[in-house]
Scaffold this motif. Structure first.
Motif, PDB file in Angstrom:
ATOM      1  N   THR A  20      30.017  51.217  32.968  1.00 24.73           N
ATOM      2  CA  THR A  20      30.255  50.583  31.668  1.00 24.73           C
ATOM      3  C   THR A  20      31.476  49.678  31.685  1.00 24.73           C
ATOM      4  O   THR A  20      31.456  48.585  31.123  1.00 24.73           O
ATOM      5  N   ALA A  21      32.547  50.132  32.334  1.00 26.48           N
ATOM      6  CA  ALA A  21      33.807  49.385  32.324  1.00 26.48           C
ATOM      7  C   ALA A  21      34.560  49.655  33.616  1.00 26.48           C
ATOM      8  O   ALA A  21      34.409  50.703  34.244  1.00 26.48           O
ATOM      9  N   VAL A  22      35.394  48.702  33.980  1.00 27.20           N
ATOM     10  CA  VAL A  22      36.231  48.851  35.163  1.00 27.20           C
ATOM     11  C   VAL A  22      37.641  48.380  34.824  1.00 27.20           C
ATOM     12  O   VAL A  22      37.835  47.354  34.173  1.00 27.20           O
ATOM     13  N   VAL A  23      38.617  49.176  35.224  1.00 29.47           N
ATOM     14  CA  VAL A  23      40.022  48.798  35.116  1.00 29.47           C
ATOM     15  C   VAL A  23      40.538  48.598  36.526  1.00 29.47           C
ATOM     16  O   VAL A  23      40.492  49.515  37.353  1.00 29.47           O
ATOM     17  N   VAL A  24      41.013  47.410  36.819  1.00 35.77           N
ATOM     18  CA  VAL A  24      41.520  47.092  38.146  1.00 35.77           C
ATOM     19  C   VAL A  24      43.033  47.282  38.160  1.00 35.77           C
ATOM     20  O   VAL A  24      43.742  46.739  37.308  1.00 35.77           O
ATOM     21  N   VAL A  25      43.495  48.051  39.121  1.00 33.82           N
ATOM     22  CA  VAL A  25      44.920  48.311  39.289  1.00 33.82           C
ATOM     23  C   VAL A  25      45.346  47.677  40.612  1.00 33.82           C
ATOM     24  O   VAL A  25      44.998  48.183  41.681  1.00 33.82           O
ATOM     25  N   PRO A  26      46.095  46.558  40.580  1.00 37.53           N
ATOM     26  CA  PRO A  26      46.472  45.851  41.812  1.00 37.53           C
ATOM     27  C   PRO A  26      47.604  46.568  42.541  1.00 37.53           C
ATOM     28  O   PRO A  26      48.741  46.088  42.624  1.00 37.53           O
ATOM     29  N   LEU A  27      47.271  47.706  43.105  1.00 33.64           N
ATOM     30  CA  LEU A  27      48.243  48.644  43.639  1.00 33.64           C
ATOM     31  C   LEU A  27      49.047  48.092  44.805  1.00 33.64           C
ATOM     32  O   LEU A  27      50.144  48.564  45.085  1.00 33.64           O
ATOM     33  N   GLY A  28      48.514  47.077  45.482  1.00 34.80           N
ATOM     34  CA  GLY A  28      49.185  46.575  46.669  1.00 34.80           C
ATOM     35  C   GLY A  28      50.189  45.474  46.427  1.00 34.80           C
ATOM     36  O   GLY A  28      50.781  44.967  47.379  1.00 34.80           O
ATOM     37  N   PHE A  29      50.429  45.084  45.163  1.00 35.49           N
ATOM     38  CA  PHE A  29      51.218  43.891  44.886  1.00 35.49           C
ATOM     39  C   PHE A  29      52.350  44.193  43.914  1.00 35.49           C
ATOM     40  O   PHE A  29      52.202  45.015  43.014  1.00 35.49           O
ATOM     41  N   ILE A  30      53.462  43.473  44.075  1.00 39.09           N
ATOM     42  CA  ILE A  30      54.597  43.717  43.186  1.00 39.09           C
ATOM     43  C   ILE A  30      54.664  42.716  42.039  1.00 39.09           C
ATOM     44  O   ILE A  30      55.370  42.953  41.058  1.00 39.09           O
ATOM     45  N   SER A  31      53.935  41.590  42.144  1.00 33.99           N
ATOM     46  CA  SER A  31      53.992  40.601  41.069  1.00 33.99           C
ATOM     47  C   SER A  31      52.648  39.911  40.918  1.00 33.99           C
ATOM     48  O   SER A  31      51.790  39.971  41.799  1.00 33.99           O
ATOM     49  N   ASP A  32      52.476  39.219  39.785  1.00 36.87           N
ATOM     50  CA  ASP A  32      51.220  38.536  39.475  1.00 36.87           C
ATOM     51  C   ASP A  32      51.181  37.163  40.159  1.00 36.87           C
ATOM     52  O   ASP A  32      51.201  36.122  39.512  1.00 36.87           O
ATOM     53  N   HIS A  33      51.131  37.165  41.487  1.00 38.65           N
ATOM     54  CA  HIS A  33      51.088  35.900  42.210  1.00 38.65           C
ATOM     55  C   HIS A  33      49.646  35.416  42.328  1.00 38.65           C
ATOM     56  O   HIS A  33      48.735  35.951  41.692  1.00 38.65           O
ATOM     57  N   MET A  34      49.425  34.400  43.164  1.00 34.40           N
ATOM     58  CA  MET A  34      48.129  33.724  43.172  1.00 34.40           C
ATOM     59  C   MET A  34      46.977  34.649  43.536  1.00 34.40           C
ATOM     60  O   MET A  34      45.876  34.548  42.983  1.00 34.40           O
ATOM     61  N   GLU A  35      47.191  35.551  44.478  1.00 36.08           N
ATOM     62  CA  GLU A  35      46.097  36.419  44.902  1.00 36.08           C
ATOM     63  C   GLU A  35      45.708  37.411  43.812  1.00 36.08           C
ATOM     64  O   GLU A  35      44.621  37.966  43.841  1.00 36.08           O
ATOM     65  N   VAL A  36      46.599  37.666  42.881  1.00 45.16           N
ATOM     66  CA  VAL A  36      46.270  38.500  41.729  1.00 45.16           C
ATOM     67  C   VAL A  36      45.596  37.648  40.654  1.00 45.16           C
ATOM     68  O   VAL A  36      44.537  37.999  40.126  1.00 45.16           O
ATOM     69  N   ILE A  37      46.194  36.511  40.352  1.00 51.17           N
ATOM     70  CA  ILE A  37      45.672  35.656  39.279  1.00 51.17           C
ATOM     71  C   ILE A  37      44.298  35.090  39.622  1.00 51.17           C
ATOM     72  O   ILE A  37      43.397  35.067  38.779  1.00 51.17           O
ATOM     73  N   TRP A  38      44.116  34.634  40.878  1.00 54.12           N
ATOM     74  CA  TRP A  38      42.832  34.040  41.233  1.00 54.12           C
ATOM     75  C   TRP A  38      41.799  35.100  41.608  1.00 54.12           C
ATOM     76  O   TRP A  38      40.700  35.152  41.059  1.00 54.12           O
ATOM     77  N   ASP A  39      42.161  35.950  42.571  1.00 54.29           N
ATOM     78  CA  ASP A  39      41.165  36.876  43.102  1.00 54.29           C
ATOM     79  C   ASP A  39      40.743  37.944  42.097  1.00 54.29           C
ATOM     80  O   ASP A  39      39.607  38.412  42.136  1.00 54.29           O
ATOM     81  N   LEU A  40      41.642  38.315  41.195  1.00 57.11           N
ATOM     82  CA  LEU A  40      41.304  39.351  40.212  1.00 57.11           C
ATOM     83  C   LEU A  40      41.014  38.762  38.842  1.00 57.11           C
ATOM     84  O   LEU A  40      39.929  38.954  38.287  1.00 57.11           O
ATOM     85  N   ASP A  41      42.000  38.040  38.279  1.00 60.74           N
ATOM     86  CA  ASP A  41      41.828  37.544  36.913  1.00 60.74           C
ATOM     87  C   ASP A  41      40.735  36.490  36.801  1.00 60.74           C
ATOM     88  O   ASP A  41      40.171  36.286  35.721  1.00 60.74           O
ATOM     89  N   THR A  42      40.440  35.815  37.897  1.00 60.92           N
ATOM     90  CA  THR A  42      39.404  34.782  37.870  1.00 60.92           C
ATOM     91  C   THR A  42      38.104  35.297  38.492  1.00 60.92           C
ATOM     92  O   THR A  42      37.098  35.475  37.797  1.00 60.92           O
ATOM     93  N   GLU A  43      38.118  35.568  39.800  1.00 66.27           N
ATOM     94  CA  GLU A  43      36.869  35.896  40.488  1.00 66.27           C
ATOM     95  C   GLU A  43      36.343  37.293  40.141  1.00 66.27           C
ATOM     96  O   GLU A  43      35.157  37.449  39.821  1.00 66.27           O
ATOM     97  N   ALA A  44      37.201  38.306  40.217  1.00 70.98           N
ATOM     98  CA  ALA A  44      36.731  39.669  39.929  1.00 70.98           C
ATOM     99  C   ALA A  44      36.317  39.804  38.469  1.00 70.98           C
ATOM    100  O   ALA A  44      35.322  40.469  38.151  1.00 70.98           O
TER     101      ALA A  44
END
Length: 387
Positions: free
Chosen positions: A293-317
């Motif tokens: 029904t729902a998924v919460v993504v926890v970017p456990l491997g990163f310390i800040s909202d850099h490009m791999e978080v913003i693009w790979d998660l907030d955009t693609e995922a």
């Protein structure tokens, strides 16, 4: 995919259990560091920087220009500017304030591996100001070649390339994957995300928690951590992430606690080279196919909202979840969370004599991690060493 991890179940507590040990003796054998070095990855500051930056990142790895151009679109969509630089400027300022607030007179310098300000320039700047004993805070919390050992190699190279070898001391704090300052922001963020879903009538028990981190070559993962420990598949890198995920999950109420799993993102290597899986998008697709029904993504491997978080998660995922009818939320990275900033200074104080007995805090049975790497720890797999 939708079942709870088969590894050790989290303790039945509502709050993570803090483990702490006294730090090693910080007497005369430990140098009295006179400056702090924030050691980052780096990122482009404009459109003209994008391809040169990506060439720096991938040098020696045989990545074709066509792949660099594809990745460049992620940065070009934001004016060619990586958010990581501004985040590191803000973190540097926050560290300076935290140090001053504790009455600790230490300047903070900032240098990067892949873009300006380069690490060597930061070390030279510090040395010119009379600071020759630097303690580095790396912007990566876990153990692997690229997230730990390579940063330590960078420090050695910086001294050599600036002709300062023998004149400067460049050390780094220990991997801090399970330090309370790093873990607490994820706990806070996950609780907030689940509350937000509850406000949308999505039951916690119907939500899957998907922890994500940077994928690395499977051979590098297997080589991560000290060689005298049997880590199992994925080496210390995977073991550390799973242990921290268990701590975070244990901080949630046991009744109705969601299932969780670990996925990987941001793969950048040749197609024929095995990397850690599953990819985050494949994991989300599998959750949907299983009736999620729902998924919460926890970017456990990163310390800040850099490009791999913003693009790979907030955009693609996020797009993958939307296309498959899953509610999607992403937990913030630690960033400037007060607990994280304070925790980084605590890590510095483990190594800097102040007259008080320092404490080495850790939330998992794997920590606190050692300060000095053992021989062979996190070596680059020979088959994949750059040529």
């Amino acid at each position: 995919m939708a079942t709870r991890s088969a590894r050790t179940r989290p303790a039945r507590t509502s709050r993570p259990r803090r483990r702490s040990t006294p730090a090693p003796d910080v007497g005369s054998a430990t140098p009295a560091y006179d400056a702090v070095l924030l050691l980052g990855f780096g990122g482009p500051e404009g459109q003209d920087d994008v391809i040169p930056f990506l060439r720096n990142v991938t040098r020696g790895r045989g990545i074709p220009e066509s792949r660099l151009e594809a990745v460049a679109t992620h940065y070009r969509a934001r004016g060619g500017i990586s958010p990581v630089n501004e985040q590191n400027r803000a973190l540097k300022s926050a560290l300076e304030s935290e140090l001053a607030g504790r009455g600790i007179d230490l300047p903070v310098y900032w240098g990067n591996r892949n873009w300006v300000p380069y690490l060597g320039d930061a070390v030279a700047e510090a040395a010119a100001a009379g600071h020759t004993r630097l303690l580095a805070l790396t912007t990566s919390a876990y153990s692997s070649y690229s997230s730990c050992r390579q940063y330590r190699e960078d420090l050695a190279q910086a001294a050599a390339h600036t002709a300062l070898a023998g004149r400067v001391t460049l050390d780094a704090v220990r991997p801090y994957f399970d330090h309370p300052g790093f873990v607490t922001p994820f706990i806070d963020g996950l609780r907030t995300a689940l509350a937000a879903l509850a406000g949308r009538n999505v039951a916690t028990g119907d939500t899957h928690i998907l922890f994500t981190t940077h994928s690395i070559p499977s051979a590098d993962a297997a080589a991560s951590g000290p060689r005298d420990v049997g880590w199992g598949p994925g080496g210390a890198y995977v073991a550390q992430h799973r242990a921290v995920a268990e701590v975070i999950m244990a901080a949630l109420p046991e009744t109705g606690r969601p299932d969780w799993s670990l996925a990987y993102q941001s793969r950048s290597g040749p197609a024929g080279m095995p990397w850690l899986e599953p990819d985050v998008n494949d994991a989300i697709t599998g959750l949907a196919a299983a009736g999620g029904t729902a998924v919460v993504v926890v970017p456990l491997g990163f310390i800040s909202d850099h490009m791999e978080v913003i693009w790979d998660l907030d955009t693609e995922a996020a797009a993958t979840a939307a296309a498959r009818g899953l509610a999607f939320l992403r937990v913030p990275t630690p960033g400037l969370h007060p607990a994280f900033v304070a925790g980084l200074v605590d890590l510095l104080l483990e190594r800097i004599p102040t007259g008080a007995t320092p404490v080495r805090a850790a939330l998992t049975s794997l920590g606190p991690w050692r300060d000095v790497c053992s021989p062979g720890c996190c070596e680059k797999a020979a088959a994949h060493r750059p040529v």
